[in-house]
Write an enzyme that holds these catalytic residues in place. Structure first.
Site, PDB file in Angstrom:
ATOM      1  CG  HIS A 306      -2.023   0.956   1.197  1.00 24.68           C
ATOM      2  ND1 HIS A 306      -1.907   2.278   1.519  1.00 24.68           N
ATOM      3  CD2 HIS A 306      -3.316   0.763   0.818  1.00 24.68           C
ATOM      4  CE1 HIS A 306      -3.074   2.864   1.347  1.00 24.68           C
ATOM      5  NE2 HIS A 306      -3.946   1.982   0.923  1.00 24.68           N
ATOM      6  CG  ASP A 363      -8.523  -3.854  -2.471  1.00 27.13           C
ATOM      7  OD1 ASP A 363      -9.699  -3.655  -2.133  1.00 27.13           O
ATOM      8  OD2 ASP A 363      -7.810  -3.002  -3.014  1.00 27.13           O
TER       9      ASP A 363
HETATM   10  N1  ACO Z   1       4.077  -7.773  -4.837  1.00 24.61           N
HETATM   11  C1  ACO Z   1       5.409  -7.797  -5.032  1.00 24.61           C
HETATM   12  N2  ACO Z   1       6.221  -6.737  -4.861  1.00 24.61           N
HETATM   13  C2  ACO Z   1       5.650  -5.588  -4.483  1.00 24.61           C
HETATM   14  C3  ACO Z   1       4.271  -5.475  -4.263  1.00 24.61           C
HETATM   15  C4  ACO Z   1       3.472  -6.613  -4.442  1.00 24.61           C
HETATM   16  N3  ACO Z   1       2.161  -6.566  -4.248  1.00 24.61           N
HETATM   17  N4  ACO Z   1       3.967  -4.213  -3.901  1.00 24.61           N
HETATM   18  C5  ACO Z   1       5.124  -3.541  -3.894  1.00 24.61           C
HETATM   19  N5  ACO Z   1       6.159  -4.375  -4.249  1.00 24.61           N
HETATM   20  C6  ACO Z   1       7.580  -4.004  -4.285  1.00 24.61           C
HETATM   21  C7  ACO Z   1       7.877  -3.213  -5.561  1.00 24.61           C
HETATM   22  O1  ACO Z   1       8.300  -4.029  -6.607  1.00 24.61           O
HETATM   23  C8  ACO Z   1       8.960  -2.285  -5.083  1.00 24.61           C
HETATM   24  O2  ACO Z   1      10.174  -3.006  -5.087  1.00 24.61           O
HETATM   25  P1  ACO Z   1      11.566  -2.237  -5.402  1.00 24.61           P
HETATM   26  O3  ACO Z   1      11.741  -1.248  -4.297  1.00 24.61           O
HETATM   27  O4  ACO Z   1      12.574  -3.337  -5.380  1.00 24.61           O
HETATM   28  O5  ACO Z   1      11.387  -1.595  -6.738  1.00 24.61           O
HETATM   29  C9  ACO Z   1       8.614  -2.001  -3.627  1.00 24.61           C
HETATM   30  O6  ACO Z   1       7.838  -3.129  -3.190  1.00 24.61           O
HETATM   31  C10 ACO Z   1       7.801  -0.712  -3.427  1.00 24.61           C
HETATM   32  O7  ACO Z   1       6.676  -0.762  -4.302  1.00 24.61           O
HETATM   33  P2  ACO Z   1       6.041   0.516  -4.990  1.00 24.61           P
HETATM   34  O8  ACO Z   1       5.200   0.066  -6.119  1.00 24.61           O
HETATM   35  O9  ACO Z   1       7.115   1.510  -5.288  1.00 24.61           O
HETATM   36  O10 ACO Z   1       5.157   1.075  -3.824  1.00 24.61           O
HETATM   37  P3  ACO Z   1       3.925   2.060  -3.979  1.00 24.61           P
HETATM   38  O11 ACO Z   1       3.691   2.613  -2.633  1.00 24.61           O
HETATM   39  O12 ACO Z   1       4.120   3.009  -5.093  1.00 24.61           O
HETATM   40  O13 ACO Z   1       2.760   1.050  -4.432  1.00 24.61           O
HETATM   41  C11 ACO Z   1       0.894  -0.401  -4.475  1.00 24.61           C
HETATM   42  C12 ACO Z   1       1.730   0.597  -3.655  1.00 24.61           C
HETATM   43  C13 ACO Z   1       0.555   0.189  -5.856  1.00 24.61           C
HETATM   44  C14 ACO Z   1      -0.430  -0.643  -3.737  1.00 24.61           C
HETATM   45  C15 ACO Z   1       1.671  -1.725  -4.638  1.00 24.61           C
HETATM   46  O14 ACO Z   1       2.022  -2.237  -3.377  1.00 24.61           O
HETATM   47  C16 ACO Z   1       0.922  -2.766  -5.467  1.00 24.61           C
HETATM   48  O15 ACO Z   1       0.973  -2.728  -6.687  1.00 24.61           O
HETATM   49  N6  ACO Z   1       0.173  -3.710  -4.770  1.00 24.61           N
HETATM   50  C17 ACO Z   1      -0.642  -4.671  -5.458  1.00 24.61           C
HETATM   51  C18 ACO Z   1      -1.957  -4.021  -5.908  1.00 24.61           C
HETATM   52  C19 ACO Z   1      -2.932  -3.784  -4.762  1.00 24.61           C
HETATM   53  O16 ACO Z   1      -3.172  -4.648  -3.938  1.00 24.61           O
HETATM   54  N7  ACO Z   1      -3.519  -2.568  -4.737  1.00 24.61           N
HETATM   55  C20 ACO Z   1      -4.516  -2.206  -3.735  1.00 24.61           C
HETATM   56  C21 ACO Z   1      -4.058  -1.093  -2.852  1.00 24.61           C
HETATM   57  S1  ACO Z   1      -5.253  -0.782  -1.600  1.00 24.61           S
HETATM   58  C22 ACO Z   1      -6.412   0.226  -2.296  1.00 24.61           C
HETATM   59  O17 ACO Z   1      -6.143   0.997  -3.214  1.00 24.61           O
HETATM   60  C23 ACO Z   1      -7.830   0.205  -1.774  1.00 24.61           C
END
Ligand code: ACO
Length: 428
Positions: A306, A363
């Protein structure tokens, strides 16, 4: 407020900027005079470091996994409160007395019907239209039907339109569902609770009585509470920005619905459920965990991570408990839930997820419950929009009531061509 200051030095010249303190959470540097004083803008796409407004509605501490509405922890509200009570709290700032709650429920109940002409509006959509497409259109169209509540400078108009939006959203969402499955629309039943009425309008048919399962009604109400507000997220910021120009509330909420529709915001629970189905059985979990960790594989563990929470999303804790209650009550034995539980355990014990502070978000479990209740995946985001309407409306009201409110107008870092002369067509 303490007289704290931040100093900014640009090419040897230094300016002071006031630091503002909230009641809790990080202080903010007040840069409203930055451009006037320095001739510079700040650059913050995605608003990762920018507070866009002052608000007293919702507080999140993402590191500690805390979510408070008007100071009350979400876990306590989900356990002891109702969606109507939380709605009153968000709109008015305090929990209602018994009389206040009675009056509020009564008012909302008496606004649940839609203008009859809107029935024909629905029939203009294709039967396979996504419910969110219908919600966007119908909610935007409400401004064409309720002229008596669109003067945003009048607090009474704002109050009535807020109540109308909260009250009519279940009717609009249920009708979007009915239209898709080809069943007749059901009118609201004022003898039922807000949530019970929504379940009946969605799953009932005129041919027979619809019996509301108490456990399902309770779970649905709790899901609405969990989605009621979440601070300045993308759709809420969209509502505020649309409203900052003085647009009417129905148009603003339609804008919020459009933003929520996106897969990075409201659409993730659908993706998570699809992922759990794809994984299928617990023995396949390690393979998917390895894929999520592989930088060369675009796969991400949906329902994990998140932008704000770097700890367990407190809503996920409640949601996990609610899945169990619903499954027990309905006698559902869905292997997807077992897979989800084991996936969560394995991911939480994996160094990659630990280091990156990736925890289950709201979610992760919500899709499993909604599908057990009987909703198709296309309705998931529509339910989110239904519940979030109270948050949008409360945030919009807070903004409009602020005497210092101005139109939202971000600036930019321009990287296009500088001024040049028009070239006639024959010379290009
Ligand atoms: N699975 C695997 N790796 C992940 C995941 C995941 N679900 N989420 C983040 N990471 C990793 C990224 O690859 C990144 O790695 P790096 O630093 O080596 O590049 C690191 O963790 C940080 O991730 P970001 O995408 O930069 O974090 P951000 O805060 O921008 O993204 C997000 C948050 C979009 C929710 C992300 O965690 C994601 O895509 N999760 C899956 C989708 C999801 O469940 N969304 C619902 C959110 S809740 C809502 O909106 C109601």
């Amino acid at each position: 407020m303490a007289d704290k200051k931040a100093q900014l030095t640009i090419e040897g010249e230094t300016w002071d900027f006031p630091i503002m303190e909230g009641s809790t959470g990080p202080d903010v540097v007040d840069i409203r005079k930055l451009y006037g004083q320095t001739g510079k803008f700040t650059f913050d796409p995605g608003y990762k470091s920018t507070a866009s407004c002052e608000s007293s509605l919702t507080y999140i501490d993402g590191n500690k996994g805390v979510l408070l509405h008007r100071g009350y922890p979400i876990g306590q509200l989900a356990e002891h409160s109702s969606f109507m009570e939380v709605s009153y709290l968000l709109l008015n700032g305090e929990l209602p007395s018994a009389d206040e709650l009675y009056d509020f429920e009564n008012t909302i109940t008496r606004h649940t019907m839609l203008h009859e002409q809107l029935m024909t509006f629905y029939r203009g959509f294709r039967r396979d239209a996504h419910p969110m497409a219908i919600m966007c259109g119908v909610v935007g169209a409400l401004s064409a039907f309720y002229h008596d509540s669109t003067d945003i400078s009048d607090p009474e108009h704002r109050r009535i339109s807020s109540h109308r939006l909260i009250a009519k959203m279940p009717t609009i969402a249920a009708m979007a569902y009915k239209y898709a499955v080809g069943q007749p629309f059901l009118y609201p039943d004022n003898s039922l609770s807000y949530t019970g009425n929504f379940l009946r309008m969605t799953f009932g048919v005129p041919a027979e009585e619809y019996e509301i399962h108490p456990a399902v009604e309770k779970a649905m109400d709790r899901i609405f509470i969990l989605h009621a507000d979440h601070e300045q997220n993308a759709s809420t910021s969209t509502v505020r920005l649309a409203g900052s120009s003085g647009a009417n509330p129905f148009a603003c909420i339609a804008a919020g619905i459009a933003c929520l529709w996106g897969p990075a915001h409201g659409g993730a629970n659908e993706a998570c459920l699809n992922m759990l189905h794809e994984i299928g059985t617990p023995d396949r979990i390690p393979h998917y965990i390895e894929r999520a960790k592989d930088k060369n594989d675009p796969f991400r563990l949906m329902g994990f991570g998140h932008r704000v929470y770097k700890n367990y999303d407190p809503r996920a804790t409640v949601m996990q408990k609610t899945v169990r209650e619903v499954f027990d009550a309905l006698g559902v034995n869905d292997p997807v839930f077992e897979t989800a539980l084991q996936l969560e355990e394995m991911a939480l014990n994996d160094d990659y997820f630990k280091e990156k502070k990736l925890f289950p978000n709201v979610d992760f479990y919500s899709g499993a419950i909604l599908s057990a209740i009987g909703f198709p995946t296309t309705m998931f985001t529509a339910l989110f929009a239904l519940a979030r309407t109270v948050g949008w409306v409360a945030q919009w009201n807070e903004m409009i009531s602020d005497p210092g409110q101005v139109i939202g107008r971000p600036r930019q870092l321009y990287t296009g061509p500088t001024q040049r002369d028009y070239v006639p067509l024959e010379k290009r």
